[in-house]
Design an enzyme around this catalytic site. Structure first.
Site, PDB file in Angstrom:
ATOM      1  CB  THR A 123      -0.916  -0.027   1.237  1.00 24.55           C
ATOM      2  OG1 THR A 123      -1.655  -1.241   1.191  1.00 24.55           O
ATOM      3  CG2 THR A 123      -1.876   1.141   1.240  1.00 24.55           C
ATOM      4  CE  LYS A 201      -4.872  -1.875   1.055  1.00 27.02           C
ATOM      5  NZ  LYS A 201      -5.139  -3.236   1.386  1.00 27.02           N
ATOM      6  CB  CYS A 257      -4.638  -2.296   6.926  1.00 30.58           C
ATOM      7  SG  CYS A 257      -3.610  -3.538   6.159  1.00 30.58           S
TER       8      CYS A 257
HETATM    9  C1  UDX Z   1      -8.340  -4.627   6.497  1.00 34.48           C
HETATM   10  C2  UDX Z   1      -9.267  -4.669   5.276  1.00 34.48           C
HETATM   11  O1  UDX Z   1     -10.504  -5.302   5.625  1.00 34.48           O
HETATM   12  C3  UDX Z   1      -8.613  -5.400   4.119  1.00 34.48           C
HETATM   13  O2  UDX Z   1      -9.456  -5.344   2.971  1.00 34.48           O
HETATM   14  C4  UDX Z   1      -7.267  -4.737   3.826  1.00 34.48           C
HETATM   15  O3  UDX Z   1      -6.586  -5.454   2.814  1.00 34.48           O
HETATM   16  C5  UDX Z   1      -6.395  -4.678   5.081  1.00 34.48           C
HETATM   17  O4  UDX Z   1      -7.107  -4.029   6.139  1.00 34.48           O
HETATM   18  P1  UDX Z   1      -7.600  -6.333   8.436  1.00 34.48           P
HETATM   19  O5  UDX Z   1      -6.661  -5.282   8.922  1.00 34.48           O
HETATM   20  O6  UDX Z   1      -7.125  -7.741   8.352  1.00 34.48           O
HETATM   21  O7  UDX Z   1      -8.141  -5.973   6.956  1.00 34.48           O
HETATM   22  O8  UDX Z   1      -8.849  -6.311   9.423  1.00 34.48           O
HETATM   23  P2  UDX Z   1     -10.434  -6.134   9.312  1.00 34.48           P
HETATM   24  O9  UDX Z   1     -11.103  -7.451   9.392  1.00 34.48           O
HETATM   25  O10 UDX Z   1     -10.813  -5.248   8.200  1.00 34.48           O
HETATM   26  O11 UDX Z   1     -10.715  -5.361  10.696  1.00 34.48           O
HETATM   27  C6  UDX Z   1     -10.090  -4.107  10.972  1.00 34.48           C
HETATM   28  C7  UDX Z   1     -10.458  -3.630  12.355  1.00 34.48           C
HETATM   29  O12 UDX Z   1     -11.823  -3.227  12.418  1.00 34.48           O
HETATM   30  C8  UDX Z   1     -10.286  -4.696  13.449  1.00 34.48           C
HETATM   31  O13 UDX Z   1      -9.749  -4.070  14.585  1.00 34.48           O
HETATM   32  C9  UDX Z   1     -11.705  -5.177  13.691  1.00 34.48           C
HETATM   33  O14 UDX Z   1     -11.907  -5.701  14.979  1.00 34.48           O
HETATM   34  C10 UDX Z   1     -12.484  -3.898  13.482  1.00 34.48           C
HETATM   35  N1  UDX Z   1     -13.893  -4.123  13.102  1.00 34.48           N
HETATM   36  C11 UDX Z   1     -14.196  -4.642  11.880  1.00 34.48           C
HETATM   37  C12 UDX Z   1     -14.900  -3.778  13.979  1.00 34.48           C
HETATM   38  O15 UDX Z   1     -14.663  -3.313  15.100  1.00 34.48           O
HETATM   39  N2  UDX Z   1     -16.200  -3.954  13.583  1.00 34.48           N
HETATM   40  C13 UDX Z   1     -16.539  -4.455  12.359  1.00 34.48           C
HETATM   41  O16 UDX Z   1     -17.751  -4.566  12.072  1.00 34.48           O
HETATM   42  C14 UDX Z   1     -15.503  -4.824  11.487  1.00 34.48           C
END
Ligand code: UDX
Length: 431
Positions: A123, A201, A257
């Site tokens: 990214t 992204k 991320c």
């Molecule tokens: C994210 C993006 O989803 C992905 O597409 C990108 O490539 C990288 O960043 P990731 O960091 O693995 O992926 O985590 P993700 O599942 O998106 O959750 C991010 C944060 O949001 C976590 O702390 C999660 O607990 C929080 N979250 C997510 C919530 O609190 N509530 C939700 O409904 C969804």
């Protein structure tokens, strides 16, 4: 079509990319700079917790289509495609730090085959495809942007079943060659210019973070007006323009991320002369959320945390990963400690013997199991939504705790059942 591919960097994105490209039939050489990691990977040992990844790596090794080498230059000699999957951490000023990317590019430049395509998966700030092109200084090599959208914990699934594949290229033929690598996935393709691909992204992560901050703020309103945020989200989600995804309240968003990409997006806008006030608000709501969670625990403890013992269930930034980077759980624990609580944590993905090795855990006390974490505790706070917490033996929990009080920051547990068992229970945005 099958091709010869090099992948530079074997973190969550690089390793998953290498493994699934080998699964799709390509011949893949992955490079990393850490000798022990390369050795372990060549033995089929995957250093991260990621469902299905070890199986995919072993399949690739056994088929002879996947191998690991030390150093970027050693990986690219035969490659028709080179994926750059190196980290782009947050720099001091909020922008992405491109040191690793530049280093990788310098190393591969002299070793690339003519007509090879270099694909940027890291990214990177908008305009970086150009930066890579200039740093390479090779007129006979194309540079294409192909952002990665995989989530940790479901990386293999997300790669094999992507919602879309985005390719940013000035050259249509190069874009089509890259698309050919993924043809077996039958995913929708968005072929566009490099700055748009790079922006997609950041915009996607910023928008998802916005949804989570929105629902966290909404949960506060629900608490104040006596509504139940879960019912509200259900009623909203049936509207297809809104949907159900990313509307689960929690202790704030974290991970490798969202925090870095939202800040980078604010910075990118600022550098271009636009104040992305809305996104700054989204980040501010998230920063406040850690504090709010600590407030909740403090209220549950009777108004002060001084001299209390708090059990914390969960350390990783979400369930099904062992990643502790920018974990909201750790942010909340730090605040509890600052307010005078002794915190004892448990997480199924953190080995309590090795906890001291993780820089993020510093001096956080880690217990061997969830009940040991609860010993003598005044409050238990659930911070990560691990399934096993749902099925814990709450009689054992009550017996271990000094006071039966639970703050559930993920709305994971069965509130009525816990109240029947005599727990004082509070969730988020619900009574
Ligand atoms: C994210 C993006 O989803 C992905 O597409 C990108 O490539 C990288 O960043 P990731 O960091 O693995 O992926 O985590 P993700 O599942 O998106 O959750 C991010 C944060 O949001 C976590 O702390 C999660 O607990 C929080 N979250 C997510 C919530 O609190 N509530 C939700 O409904 C969804």
């Amino acid at each position: 079509m099958t091709a010869t591919v090099a992948v530079i960097g074997t973190g969550y994105v690089g390793l998953t990319t290498g493994a699934y490209l080998a699964h799709l039939g390509h011949t893949v050489v992955c490079a990393d700079v850490v000798p022990e990691k390369v050795e372990r990977l060549n033995r089929g040992e995957v250093p991260i917790l990621e469902a299905g990844l070890e199986e995919l790596v072993r399949e690739g090794l056994d088929a002879g289509r996947l191998s690991f080498v030390l150093g970027a230059a050693a990986a690219v000699g035969e490659a028709e495609f080179v994926f750059l999957c190196v980290p782009t951490p947050q720099g001091d000023d909020g922008s992405a730090d491109l040191t690793y990317l530049r280093r990788a590019v310098e190393q591969i430049a002299p070793a690339l085959q003519p007509e090879c395509i270099v694909i940027n998966k890291s990214t990177v700030p908008v305009g970086s495809t150009r930066v890579v092109e200039q740093a390479l200084g090779r007129d006979d090599v194309f540079v294409v942007s192909n952002p990665e959208f995989l989530r940790e914990g479901s990386a293999v699934h997300d790669c094999l079943h992507p919602d879309r594949i985005v390719i940013g290229s000035e050259d249509q033929a190069a874009a089509m060659r890259v698309a050919g690598l993924f043809e077996r996935l039958r995913a929708p393709l968005v072929i566009t210019d490099p700055p748009s691909a790079e922006t997609i992204k950041y915009a996607s992560n910023a928008f998802l973070a916005t949804k989570v901050s929105f629902v966290n703020a909404l949960a506060n309103v629900c608490e104040a007006v006596g509504a139940d945020v879960r019912e509200v989200v259900l009623g909203m989600g049936y509207d297809r323009r809104i949907g159900f995804e990313f509307l689960r309240p929690g202790p704030g968003w974290g991970g490798s991320c969202f925090p870095k990409d939202t800040r980078a997006m604010v910075r990118i806008a600022e550098d271009a002369g636009y104040d992305f006030d809305l996104l700054r608000g989204v980040i501010a709501v998230n920063d406040e959320q850690y504090e709010r969670m600590a407030d909740k625990v403090e209220r549950m403890a009777g108004g002060s945390l001084e001299g209390t013992v708090v059990a914390a269930w969960g350390l990783t930034f979400k369930a099904r990963t062992d990643d502790l980077r920018d974990s909201p759980a750790i942010e909340v624990i730090r605040r509890l400690r600052r307010r005078g609580a002794r915190v004892r944590a448990y997480d199924p993905a953190v080995d309590h013997h090795a906890a001291g090795d993780a820089p993020q855990l510093e001096d956080i006390e880690v217990a061997a199991d969830p009940y040991a974490a609860c010993a003598g505790a005044d409050v238990m706070v659930l911070l990560t939504e691990w399934d096993e917490f749902r099925w814990a033996d709450f009689e054992k929990v009550a017996a271990a705790m000094r006071r039966s009080r639970i703050v559930d920051t993920r709305n994971l547990l069965d509130a009525p059942a816990l109240r029947r068992q005599g727990f004082d229970y509070t969730g988020l945005g619900r009574r």
